[in-house]
Design a protein around this motif. Sequence first.
Motif, PDB file in Angstrom:
ATOM      1  N   GLN A   1       0.565   1.833  14.585  1.00  5.45           N
ATOM      2  CA  GLN A   1       1.075   2.888  13.699  1.00  5.45           C
ATOM      3  C   GLN A   1       0.886   2.540  12.235  1.00  5.45           C
ATOM      4  O   GLN A   1       0.654   3.430  11.420  1.00  5.45           O
ATOM      5  CB  GLN A   1       2.567   3.092  13.951  1.00  5.45           C
ATOM      6  N   THR A   2       1.005   1.265  11.891  1.00  6.30           N
ATOM      7  CA  THR A   2       0.840   0.897  10.476  1.00  6.30           C
ATOM      8  C   THR A   2      -0.558   1.299  10.016  1.00  6.30           C
ATOM      9  O   THR A   2      -0.730   1.909   8.970  1.00  6.30           O
ATOM     10  CB  THR A   2       1.034  -0.616  10.216  1.00  6.30           C
ATOM     11  N   ALA A   3      -1.555   0.965  10.865  1.00  2.31           N
ATOM     12  CA  ALA A   3      -2.939   1.274  10.491  1.00  2.31           C
ATOM     13  C   ALA A   3      -3.172   2.780  10.491  1.00  2.31           C
ATOM     14  O   ALA A   3      -3.760   3.324   9.551  1.00  2.31           O
ATOM     15  CB  ALA A   3      -3.890   0.582  11.458  1.00  2.31           C
ATOM     16  N   GLU A   4      -2.681   3.446  11.534  1.00  2.00           N
ATOM     17  CA  GLU A   4      -2.910   4.893  11.653  1.00  2.00           C
ATOM     18  C   GLU A   4      -2.298   5.656  10.484  1.00  2.00           C
ATOM     19  O   GLU A   4      -2.923   6.492   9.856  1.00  2.00           O
ATOM     20  CB  GLU A   4      -2.268   5.415  12.934  1.00  2.00           C
ATOM     21  N   LEU A   5      -1.035   5.331  10.220  1.00  2.00           N
ATOM     22  CA  LEU A   5      -0.331   6.089   9.179  1.00  2.00           C
ATOM     23  C   LEU A   5      -0.944   5.811   7.796  1.00  2.00           C
ATOM     24  O   LEU A   5      -1.141   6.730   7.001  1.00  2.00           O
ATOM     25  CB  LEU A   5       1.167   5.748   9.207  1.00  2.00           C
ATOM     26  N   ALA A   6      -1.266   4.540   7.544  1.00  2.00           N
ATOM     27  CA  ALA A   6      -1.873   4.217   6.241  1.00  2.00           C
ATOM     28  C   ALA A   6      -3.185   4.990   6.083  1.00  2.00           C
ATOM     29  O   ALA A   6      -3.480   5.528   5.012  1.00  2.00           O
ATOM     30  CB  ALA A   6      -2.114   2.716   6.115  1.00  2.00           C
ATOM     31  N   GLU A   7      -3.946   5.066   7.173  1.00  2.00           N
ATOM     32  CA  GLU A   7      -5.213   5.800   7.113  1.00  2.00           C
ATOM     33  C   GLU A   7      -4.993   7.282   6.828  1.00  2.00           C
ATOM     34  O   GLU A   7      -5.682   7.883   6.006  1.00  2.00           O
ATOM     35  CB  GLU A   7      -5.914   5.693   8.466  1.00  2.00           C
ATOM     36  N   ARG A   8      -4.022   7.853   7.506  1.00  2.00           N
ATOM     37  CA  ARG A   8      -3.765   9.287   7.317  1.00  2.00           C
ATOM     38  C   ARG A   8      -3.294   9.570   5.894  1.00  2.00           C
ATOM     39  O   ARG A   8      -3.633  10.581   5.301  1.00  2.00           O
ATOM     40  CB  ARG A   8      -2.723   9.773   8.329  1.00  2.00           C
ATOM     41  N   LEU A   9      -2.515   8.642   5.348  1.00  3.24           N
ATOM     42  CA  LEU A   9      -2.043   8.839   3.977  1.00  3.24           C
ATOM     43  C   LEU A   9      -3.203   8.704   2.992  1.00  3.24           C
ATOM     44  O   LEU A   9      -3.328   9.465   2.043  1.00  3.24           O
ATOM     45  CB  LEU A   9      -0.931   7.845   3.642  1.00  3.24           C
ATOM     46  N   GLU A  10      -4.046   7.708   3.257  1.00  5.14           N
ATOM     47  CA  GLU A  10      -5.214   7.533   2.377  1.00  5.14           C
ATOM     48  C   GLU A  10      -6.084   8.770   2.394  1.00  5.14           C
ATOM     49  O   GLU A  10      -6.573   9.219   1.352  1.00  5.14           O
ATOM     50  CB  GLU A  10      -6.028   6.334   2.856  1.00  5.14           C
ATOM     51  N   ALA A  11      -6.243   9.340   3.584  1.00  9.27           N
ATOM     52  CA  ALA A  11      -7.075  10.538   3.706  1.00  9.27           C
ATOM     53  C   ALA A  11      -6.507  11.689   2.882  1.00  9.27           C
ATOM     54  O   ALA A  11      -7.221  12.600   2.501  1.00  9.27           O
ATOM     55  CB  ALA A  11      -7.180  10.938   5.173  1.00  9.27           C
ATOM     56  N   ARG A  12      -5.225  11.638   2.631  1.00  6.46           N
ATOM     57  CA  ARG A  12      -4.607  12.690   1.816  1.00  6.46           C
ATOM     58  C   ARG A  12      -4.492  12.285   0.356  1.00  6.46           C
ATOM     59  O   ARG A  12      -3.752  12.899  -0.410  1.00  6.46           O
ATOM     60  CB  ARG A  12      -3.217  13.003   2.360  1.00  6.46           C
ATOM     61  N   GLY A  13      -5.145  11.201   0.024  1.00  2.00           N
ATOM     62  CA  GLY A  13      -5.214  10.826  -1.381  1.00  2.00           C
ATOM     63  C   GLY A  13      -4.095   9.909  -1.858  1.00  2.00           C
ATOM     64  O   GLY A  13      -3.948   9.670  -3.047  1.00  2.00           O
ATOM     65  N   PHE A  14      -3.298   9.395  -0.932  1.00  2.00           N
ATOM     66  CA  PHE A  14      -2.260   8.451  -1.351  1.00  2.00           C
ATOM     67  C   PHE A  14      -2.828   7.040  -1.296  1.00  2.00           C
ATOM     68  O   PHE A  14      -3.658   6.723  -0.451  1.00  2.00           O
ATOM     69  CB  PHE A  14      -1.032   8.550  -0.439  1.00  2.00           C
ATOM     70  N   ASN A  15      -2.305   6.218  -2.186  1.00  2.00           N
ATOM     71  CA  ASN A  15      -2.767   4.849  -2.285  1.00  2.00           C
ATOM     72  C   ASN A  15      -1.921   3.995  -1.333  1.00  2.00           C
ATOM     73  O   ASN A  15      -0.875   3.494  -1.701  1.00  2.00           O
ATOM     74  CB  ASN A  15      -2.573   4.445  -3.764  1.00  2.00           C
ATOM     75  N   ALA A  16      -2.381   3.867  -0.077  1.00  2.00           N
ATOM     76  CA  ALA A  16      -1.540   3.227   0.945  1.00  2.00           C
ATOM     77  C   ALA A  16      -2.309   2.170   1.723  1.00  2.00           C
ATOM     78  O   ALA A  16      -3.519   2.267   1.884  1.00  2.00           O
ATOM     79  CB  ALA A  16      -1.030   4.282   1.922  1.00  2.00           C
ATOM     80  N   ALA A  17      -1.593   1.145   2.202  1.00  2.00           N
ATOM     81  CA  ALA A  17      -2.226   0.105   3.019  1.00  2.00           C
ATOM     82  C   ALA A  17      -1.262  -0.335   4.116  1.00  2.00           C
ATOM     83  O   ALA A  17      -0.050  -0.265   3.947  1.00  2.00           O
ATOM     84  CB  ALA A  17      -2.603  -1.076   2.136  1.00  2.00           C
ATOM     85  N   PRO A  18      -1.814  -0.797   5.257  1.00  2.00           N
ATOM     86  CA  PRO A  18      -0.951  -1.258   6.345  1.00  2.00           C
ATOM     87  C   PRO A  18      -0.548  -2.719   6.163  1.00  2.00           C
ATOM     88  O   PRO A  18      -1.229  -3.475   5.473  1.00  2.00           O
ATOM     89  CB  PRO A  18      -1.851  -1.116   7.570  1.00  2.00           C
ATOM     90  N   LEU A  19       0.542  -3.078   6.793  1.00  2.00           N
ATOM     91  CA  LEU A  19       0.972  -4.477   6.788  1.00  2.00           C
ATOM     92  C   LEU A  19       1.567  -4.773   8.161  1.00  2.00           C
ATOM     93  O   LEU A  19       2.629  -4.269   8.501  1.00  2.00           O
ATOM     94  CB  LEU A  19       2.043  -4.686   5.708  1.00  2.00           C
ATOM     95  N   SER A  20       0.810  -5.554   8.951  1.00  2.00           N
ATOM     96  CA  SER A  20       1.339  -5.882  10.280  1.00  2.00           C
ATOM     97  C   SER A  20       0.841  -7.246  10.701  1.00  2.00           C
ATOM     98  O   SER A  20      -0.038  -7.830  10.052  1.00  2.00           O
ATOM     99  CB  SER A  20       0.871  -4.844  11.305  1.00  2.00           C
ATOM    100  N   GLY A  21       1.394  -7.714  11.796  1.00  2.00           N
ATOM    101  CA  GLY A  21       1.018  -9.026  12.303  1.00  2.00           C
ATOM    102  C   GLY A  21      -0.440  -9.080  12.742  1.00  2.00           C
ATOM    103  O   GLY A  21      -0.971 -10.157  12.991  1.00  2.00           O
ATOM    104  N   ASP A  22      -1.090  -7.937  12.836  1.00  2.00           N
ATOM    105  CA  ASP A  22      -2.492  -7.912  13.232  1.00  2.00           C
ATOM    106  C   ASP A  22      -3.400  -8.427  12.118  1.00  2.00           C
ATOM    107  O   ASP A  22      -4.537  -8.801  12.361  1.00  2.00           O
ATOM    108  CB  ASP A  22      -2.924  -6.463  13.543  1.00  2.00           C
ATOM    109  N   LEU A  23      -2.873  -8.392  10.901  1.00  2.00           N
ATOM    110  CA  LEU A  23      -3.711  -8.798   9.771  1.00  2.00           C
ATOM    111  C   LEU A  23      -3.580 -10.301   9.538  1.00  2.00           C
ATOM    112  O   LEU A  23      -2.504 -10.880   9.740  1.00  2.00           O
ATOM    113  CB  LEU A  23      -3.277  -8.054   8.498  1.00  2.00           C
TER     114      LEU A  23
END
Length: 673
Positions: A277-299
């Motif tokens: 969800q962190t990756a998905e949501l950050a991507e969807r926000l970026e697609a709408r022009g928001f400056n967003a990034a994910p932060l999870s244990g996957d990184l």
Amino acid sequence: MAEEILSNDEVIVADSQIISEEPVGPLFSDLGLSEPVLAAVAAAGYEAPSPIQAQAIPVLLQGKNLLGTAQTGTGKTAAFSLPLLSRLDFSGPTPAVLILTPTRELSIQVAEAIQSYAVNMPKIHIVPVYGGQDIGVQLKALKRNVSIVVATPGRLLDHIRRGSVSLARVQAIVLDEADEMLDMGFAEEVEGILKEIPETAQRALFSATMPDAVKSIVDNYLGEYEEVRIQGKTATVENIMQRFVMVRPEHKIEALCRILEGESFDGLLIFVRTKQQTAELAERLEARGFNAAPLSGDLAQALRERTINRLKTGKLDIVVATDVAARGIDVDRITHVVNYDVPYDTESYVHRVGRTGRAGRTGNAILFITPRERRLLKMIEKATRQPIAPMDMPTGEQISEKRVAAFRKKVLDKVNEGGLDQFRELIQSLAEESEVPMVDLAAALTALAQEGQPLFPEMEDLPAPAERGKGFKAEKSFGLGASDEPRKPRKEGENGVEEGFLRYYLGVGRKDHVSPRDIVGAIAGESGISSANIGRIKLFDKFSTVELPQDVPEAMLMILERMSIRGNPSRFRLMTDEPPTGGNFGGGEKKAHRGGRKVREREGGFDGPRGERRDFVRGGEDRPFRRSDRSEGRPFRRDREERRSGNRPFREDRPFGERGDKPFHKTRRFGRH
Ligand code: AMP
């Protein structure tokens, strides 16, 4: 950290810097779950067990009975299904596990969740069994070897009586949401079912509350058990303005985008449950022009540190994180924490919101709650000893204001930056050749520059039309803005027109095969007036009437005058003011508006079959007009001139942004805001 111990489970944290050290709980791999189950949990993106899982899993893995005080949203489904899937032998007689749920929705939801946890165990079959579904389908399903039945009590008892299911070899039974089940009047059925369960079966009961009826089931059927509960730790949340938004899961993204546009924030942290969800949501926000990034244990650790650094230095504004990854984030510029997914317990809520309101500043915490998670909201309020207020969602107008302000800044920055010579020349020559004034060219360029982000959006445009499912309905109880509420019947004014509305005439009627839907479609399509702002429509043979907000701009009225409906000219115009006078009731006619055509239909009414006056404004269609219906000497509808000079909010004569009071776009809005 200053702590005052009040009782075993009440801790008041009197320090606003609550958060810095967080207890690091166990990992899923510490709990003794089987390999296939662990792999499924990893695939689901769960980073760590929720508190109820951390407590319940070891107990159930040991084969003990369990009483769990936990509500929806705490992760209780995984708390009982992961250990049962890990521990039980599913190769023997079926069903091996029975789960009772109060409702059909829950039985489907729980069956689906278990299916996902059993994804690596192909021999396990799970079937939901509930009332309302064709029993034949269920009989067929039950004939195949079903390992786990997730059932509502009434329908299961029906199957037991028919002999289509036998509970004689059940190894474990779970009563989910026991309080709800008994509340719904299933006590007898539940007891009937429990009597069929072998003595040796493992039992678990989950309930958000412990009323007597539940206690009685616990006393009579749970045997020896261990109890787990979400600790009711209380902790003050200081310097933080807390609000909640009641929202269905499918509308969360839309609600979030509106908040991001409407709130003034510096840094903003969004909490979700899973890594995916962190990756998905950050991507969807970026697609709408928001400056967003994910932060999870996957990184990788280095990337996580980089992300936090970018947030600290203002290169990044929005971070979408899991609880685990956000541990230890200490960034002063975080002004907002959004709990996109509700935290599992109050402790985690307090940890999350404590990421804002740092260094003596006021922070904002916004909590998304789905209707099913209502109880968690209450629990959090109780634990923080503060009411959490429903949030007023930003209105279209507020969002519009922000977009306009940002646009103005961008334009002026560009002018200051320079390097516009070529463009200036281009525009200069365009203006000269076309003889279009510069201001009109600039206006056209502004309209073109909006690019999917209209500066004056209709609610339909906000913020992601593609994602508006069956209505971002925004029921008031869901804490969403009133601006989105479905249209309610409005109050009727003295002349029978809705208050705040004016009645307009359309020269098309039933004979033109026109329906109300055509009228709404034409008006909304041509003028952009949203259908929710279109009032009552009355259809007659040769004409119709429609009520529109009284502050519709003149420019739009002109468009409506020129529109056609089903290929016919609309002949749209305001119904005139004058009630008919004299015996022939002729005063309402306005030749000028009808190209001089003599018509029997008159403004405000029409002639009845026997020549009597019928008025559809006051008296309705089926009673003759009475003199008393008239608004003696007082026009009950203002004419255009009056509308133009009256205190209407729309002023076409004012240039964009001038006078600094209200931005121009405010004057163009109308209707529900
Ligand atoms: P429940 O309380 O069982 O209805 O679960 C609520 C939601 O939390 C479900 O969408 C689960 O998929 C999710 N969930 C449960 N356990 C975890 C976990 N340990 N980590 C992340 N999400 C979880």
